[in-house]
Structures are given as structure tokens and as C-alpha cells.
Write a protein that holds these residues in place. Structure first.
Motif, short mmCIF file in Angstrom:
data_model
loop_
_atom_site.label_atom_id
_atom_site.label_comp_id
_atom_site.label_asym_id
_atom_site.label_seq_id
_atom_site.Cartn_x
_atom_site.Cartn_y
_atom_site.Cartn_z
N GLU A 22 0.36 4.83 -7.43
CA GLU A 22 -0.73 5.32 -6.72
C GLU A 22 -0.25 6.93 -7.16
N THR A 25 3.61 3.00 -3.80
CA THR A 25 2.60 1.59 -4.48
C THR A 25 1.66 1.58 -3.46
N GLU A 26 0.29 1.04 -4.04
CA GLU A 26 -0.62 0.37 -2.97
C GLU A 26 -0.21 -0.54 -2.44
N ALA A 82 -1.13 1.25 2.47
CA ALA A 82 -1.16 1.96 1.44
C ALA A 82 -1.02 2.74 0.89
N ARG A 103 -0.49 5.96 -0.76
CA ARG A 103 -1.04 6.92 -1.79
C ARG A 103 -0.10 7.96 -2.15
N ASP A 123 -2.27 5.08 4.29
CA ASP A 123 -3.52 4.92 4.12
C ASP A 123 -3.28 4.37 6.22
#
Length: 449
Positions: free
Chosen positions: A369, A396-397, A424, A426, A440
């Protein structure tokens, strides 16, 4: 397993129950004599190992917590007040586990936070800004995890996609899915720190025809850059709120731009040509370049002196899954790092772009990400046969961000950045020994390496 994954070096993953510190605190406080928490280790293409670690107070020193790994994992506290995980079954040696030093908001204030879509930290480290799906931007002081935001702005009609502080740390460039860019004041309020001031955009820049994905500030900020899904990179003049030039990405085929990174150019015969058409509004662009990560899996280099592309890498073999959605250029190291939607991280020496990456690696297939260069560790090897290239903080997601050490033809995990619970991650930023992530779950975490 994809064909390209078979030939790409795979870095292992070590992670720990996201709230294991709460378990350890209960033991330290004497609420329980001992307790356990989960530890997991993974290596792409191999069976994962899930074990438990036991935390118990030492019988003689009641301020000392002893750890014991079980079921194939090892866990221990280290001398620098962090932790390390190892997994002999997967051949994983001791891997540092970095725990966030500060969490914004503080754990006691975390309820249901809104997903963060854009994030940046001021160069002077005094404040940070977060953007959200509703078009709002919040500015917060870094000195307190409980104080309310110092400023708020509804600068966009929809998702905020990028935030960048100007070098002064007192102005912000924001971009959105509404095709616009905004300039916001980020001066700390003179009134009480418990008051949130509403900030009105000082300028709004319009010209893109699809969502803006990434931005960059040139030198002191008289000019800025924006990349968009409309397949263009645009150069703007801030004082006049006007567009100076449009660069068509993807060899003028308007391939969607997912990430950009700009900085000083290196000495190269291909970049020494003079510009015939220099706009009077351009300031300090003649020695700059901009790299663009494209949706087709390629990246393109533009010389901002001439406004012409001077290099484009081959497109990704697997189409959209290879889209380059994270990109970082380090002029000091002469390195470019790219992260793809297929989970691949590649590092290039910008002086020899045509020779391909100096190293490529992956952990799994989770999309990269965001990516940023970090300082190498103080104890980095000075072996001239394998000189260190530095480090990368990678978001990373899959919610497993980490810091990698990179050398030519190899990489290894320097530290796992733990604390998220399957959300995740981002966005990532770095300043000195400090690494920041935004996830998130709506939480910003600050680590010290």
C-alpha cells in the motif's frame, strides 16, 4: 503459486497477538500469576506455525517478566526494551518485534474510528494530518494522544487521497477523489489546545478529470505535482493557483498514475539536455525528476527540466495485479523502490535503470500500500563486498507492516511493526528513527526503531 513468485526471494512473517502488552501488564500488576498470548510465523508457500508464549513473573525479581515460547515458536524480551520472535521450524532467526510507543488516539479513547485514507507528518515532527472518506482533514499535535484535533477542514467533496506537509510544517497540500487539490493552513492555534479551529482552503487547484492519487512538493513549495487516474502528472504554480504543464503518462498513452515521487536528479548524460520552454512560474524545477507508478505495472521517469519522459520500465506481466501503487525515490541513495498490488517490492539503482532491479522480494501476495525509505541501523555492516543500501518501511493490505534491510541481491526483515488487529495498513511515514503508520482502524501508530 504464480510463476513469478517461485523465483522471487520470500521474506518470513512473524507476528504476535495485537494486544499482548495488555496480557503482560496484567502479569506485571499481579492480576494473574501468568498468562499466554498467540505468536504466529509464516513463510509464503509453506505451512504456517501458530504457537503460544507464556508470560510469568520471576520468582525472585517480581519486576522481571520471563517468557517461554511453545508449539514451535520462541519469544523473548530484548535488551532495548523490545521483543524478538524466532521459529526454528521455518528457519526464521530472531526477528525484532517493534511495539508502538504512542497510539493516536490513546487506547482508552479508541472506539469506532473512521478509516484513514490519507496521512502525513510535519517535517518538524510537531503535528500530523489525517484525511477521510467524507472529504475531511484533521490536524493533530504529536505531543498528546488524548487532545482533540487542533484544526479541521472539509476541503474535498469526497475521499481525501493524499496529504503532504510543505517544508515549513505550517501548510498542507491535500488531494481528493473529487479531482481537486487544496492548500490548507496548518499553523497551530493561538487559543486553547482543547479547541478545534475550522480551516478554510486558501487555494483550490482544479484540472484533473479523474481522482488524484498522489502528490509531491518541489523544493520549498512554490510548485507542486499531482498524479491522477486520468493518466497525467500535472505541475502547478501555487501563488497563481494555475497549472503550468501536463505530462501524459505511459509513453503518452495516459495510463492511470497510482503513485509519484519527486526529487533532485542525478548526473546522467540522458538528463543533461537543456529545456527550450521554461515557464516563468517554475521555481527550482530544473534539477528535479519525477517517477510515476502506473496501473499497468510499469514506472516512468520524467525530467522536469525538459518535461519529457526519459525512461519507462517494462509493464507488469500479470496485468492489474502488478499495478505499481507504491513508490519512493531517494536522491541521497540514488535508489527507487516500488511496491505492487501483487505483493512485490523492487529496488532499483536509478543510475542503471535499464539493468533492472538490484533486488526484488515479497512476503506474500498482499498488495503493497505504501513504501518509504528509512535510515539504516547504527550497527549496519560496512562490508564493502555487500554495502548496505538502507532500509524500507512497507505498509501492506494484510495489516502486517514491517521494515526491511536491503542490500544488493538480498533483503531481510529488520523489524515487524505490530499492533493492528487484521486491519489493512495503508500509509507509512518515516523521520529519523521514527516510523508512523495509519490503518483502516482509524489509528495512527508511532514506532521507534
Amino acid at each position: 503459486m504464480p510463476e513469478d513468485a517461485q523465483a522471487t526471494p520470500v521474506l518470513p512473517i512473524c507476528t504476535v497477538q495485537h494486544d499482548f502488552n495488555v496480557v503482560v501488564k496484567d502479569v506485571i500488576d499481579g492480576l494473574v500469576p501468568e498468562d499466554t498470548f498467540w505468536v504466529s510465523c509464516y513463510k509464503f508457500g509453506e505451512p504456517s506455525v501458530h504457537g503460544k508464549a507464556v508470560a510469568a513473573l520471576d520468582e525472585h525479581n517480581r519486576n522481571l517478566v520471563l517468557y517461554q515460547g511453545r508449539d514451535g515458536v520462541d519469544f523473548k524480551a530484548t535488551e532495548d526494551s523490545s521483543y524478538a520472535i524466532a521459529c526454528p521450524t521455518l528457519g526464521i532467526g530472531e526477528t525484532r518485534i517493534a511495539v508502538p510507543r504512542i497510539v493516536y488516539p490513546s487506547p482508552s479513547d479508541i472506539r469506532k474510528q473512521s478509516q484513514i485514507t490519507a496521512f502525513d507528518v510535519a517535517p518538524d515532527g510537531s503535528q500530523f494530518a489525517t484525511g477521510y472518506h467524507d472529504g475531511s482533514v484533521y490536524i493533530r499535535s504529536t505531543t498528546s494522544s488524548t487532545a482533540p484535533p487542533t484544526a479541521f477542514s472539509k476541503s474535498h467533496l469526497s475521499t481525501v487521497t493524499s496529504i503532504r506537509f510543505f517544508p515549513s510544517s505550517r501548510v498542507i497540500l491535500s488531494a481528493g477523489a473529487d479531482f481537486s487539490l487544496s492548500i490548507l493552513s496548518a499553523d497551530p492555534p493561538e487559543s486553547s489546545s482543547y479547541t478545534t479551529v475550522k480551516a478554510t482552503p486558501a487555494r483550490t487547484l482544479r484540472g484533473h478529470t479523474r481522482a488524484i492519487t498522489s502528490t509531491a512538493i518541489i523544493a520549498r513549495g512554490r510548485n507542486v505535482l499531482s498524479g491522477s487516474k486520468d493518466g497525467t502528472v500535472r505541475l502547478w504554480d501555487i501563488p497563481s493557483s494555475s497549472q503550468i504543464r501536463t505530462l501524459a503518462a505511459g509513453s503518452s498513452h495516459f495510463v492511470p498514475v497510482l503513485a509519484i515521487s519527486s526529487g533532485e536528479r542525478w548526473r546522467d548524460a540522458a538528463l543533461e539536455s537543456t529545456a527550450d520552454d521554461v515557464d516563468s512560474r517554475e521555481v527550482e524545477t530544473s534539477d528535479k525528476v519525477v517517477f510515476c507508478g502506473l496501473q499497468d505495472g510499469s514506472f516512468e521517469l520524467f525530467d522536469l527540466r525538459t518535461k519529457f519522459p526519459v525512461f519507462r520500465s517494462p509493464a507488469g506481466a500479470s496485468g492489474a495485479r502488478s499495478a505499481l501503487q507504491a513508490l519512493a525515490y531517494s536522491p541521497e541513495r540514488s535508489l527507487l523502490a516500488t511496491g505492487s498490488a501483487a505483493g512485490l517490492t523492487s529496488v532499483y539503482d536509478v543510475r542503471t535503470l535499464g539493468e533492472g532491479p538490484v533486488t526484488t522480494f515479497r512476503r506474500n501476495e498482499a498488495p503493497i500500500e505504501d513504501i518509504v525509505f528509512v535510515d539504516p541501523p547504527a550497527h549496519a555492516s560496512r562490508d564493502e563486498s555487500t554495502p548496505p543500501l538502507g532500509g524500507l518501511a512497507i505498509a501492506t493490505e494484510d495489516g502486517l507492516p514491517y521494515v526491511a534491510n536491503i542490500q544488493r541481491s538480498r533483503a531481510d526483515v529488520r523489524a515487524e511493526l505490530v499492533g493492528t488487529d487484521c486491519d489493512a495498513v495503508r500509509l507509512v511515514r518515516a523521520a529519523g528513527r521514527h516510523v508512523w503508520t495509519a490503518a483502516d482502524d482509524g489509528v495512527v501508530r508511532r514506532y521507534v526503531l
